[in-house]
Motif scaffolding. Structure first.
Motif, mmCIF file in Angstrom:
data_model
loop_
_atom_site.group_PDB
_atom_site.id
_atom_site.type_symbol
_atom_site.label_atom_id
_atom_site.label_comp_id
_atom_site.label_asym_id
_atom_site.label_seq_id
_atom_site.Cartn_x
_atom_site.Cartn_y
_atom_site.Cartn_z
ATOM 1 N N THR A 6 0.878 -1.165 0.000
ATOM 2 C CA THR A 6 0.000 0.000 0.000
ATOM 3 C C THR A 6 0.915 1.214 0.000
ATOM 4 N N HIS A 7 0.744 2.067 -1.003
ATOM 5 C CA HIS A 7 1.685 3.170 -1.190
ATOM 6 C C HIS A 7 0.976 4.495 -1.381
ATOM 7 N N ASP A 8 1.429 5.511 -0.664
ATOM 8 C CA ASP A 8 1.001 6.889 -0.882
ATOM 9 C C ASP A 8 2.063 7.525 -1.763
ATOM 10 N N LEU A 9 1.741 7.702 -3.030
ATOM 11 C CA LEU A 9 2.728 8.174 -3.988
ATOM 12 C C LEU A 9 2.746 9.694 -4.140
ATOM 13 N N GLY A 10 1.771 10.370 -3.556
ATOM 14 C CA GLY A 10 1.730 11.817 -3.708
ATOM 15 C C GLY A 10 1.609 12.182 -5.173
#
Length: 144
Positions: A48-52
Motif C-alpha cells: 500500500t503506497h502513498d505516492l503523492g
C-alpha cells in the motif's frame, strides 16, 4: 461441583457444532473478487503506497504484481496519488486467478472531478503512469 464443569462442556459442544466459515473479504473488497470469501488461495499483498504526485511504484511492489499476473496468483496492490489540487485518488489493483487485473479507481475525495468508484478489468499490465499501464481494459463501470 458438577455445575462448574458445565460451562466448559457447553463451550466444547458449541465449538464442535459451529460451522466453519470462510474468512470475510477485506474491507472495501467487492464481492466476487479474489479476496472474497469464495477464494481459498492466499492473496499476496504487494503493498500500500502513498505516492503523492510521484508516478512510480517501488520496484518490489511492481514485481510482486506482475509476477502474480504471470503466474495467475491472486494479489492486491494499493496506491494513492494526489490530484494537482492535492485530493487523493485511490487505486486498488487485484490480480484474479485468470490473470486479469481488476482495477478500482476511487475518486470520492476529488473535490473538482467525478466522485465515485469505477471498476475495470484489464490485461497486459506494465509500469506506467499514473501507476500502471495496461494493454487492454474493459469500459469503466460504477461500483458505488
Amino acid at each position: 461441583m458438577r455445575w462448574k464443569a458445565l460451562p466448559a462442556a457447553l463451550l466444547l459442544l458449541t465449538a464442535a457444532c459451529t460451522p466453519d466459515r470462510p474468512p470475510a473479504a477485506a474491507p472495501g473488497t467487492p464481492a466476487g473478487s479474489p479476496t472474497g470469501s469464495a477464494s481459498l488461495t492466499p492473496v499476496a499483498d504487494c503493498g500500500t503506497h502513498d505516492l503523492g504526485h510521484r508516478s512510480e511504484l517501488p520496484p518490489a511492489s511492481l514485481s510482486c504484481l506482475l509476477d502474480a499476473v504471470d503466474q495467475h496468483r491472486p494479489a492486491v496492490l494499493r496506491a494513492t496519488r494526489l490530484t494537482i489540487e492535492g485530493d487523493p485518488i485511490r487505486f486498488t489493483y487485484t490480480v484474479r486467478q485468470d490473470g486479469q487485473v481488476e482495477v478500482l479507481t476511487d475518486t470520492r475525495e476529488d473535490a473538482f472531478g467525478y466522485r465515485g468508484v469505477m471498476r475495470e478489468l484489464c490485461t497486459g499490465p506494465a509500469a506506467g503512469p499514473p501507476v500502471l499501464d495496461f494493454a487492454r481494459c474493459s469500459s469503466p463501470t460504477p461500483v458505488r
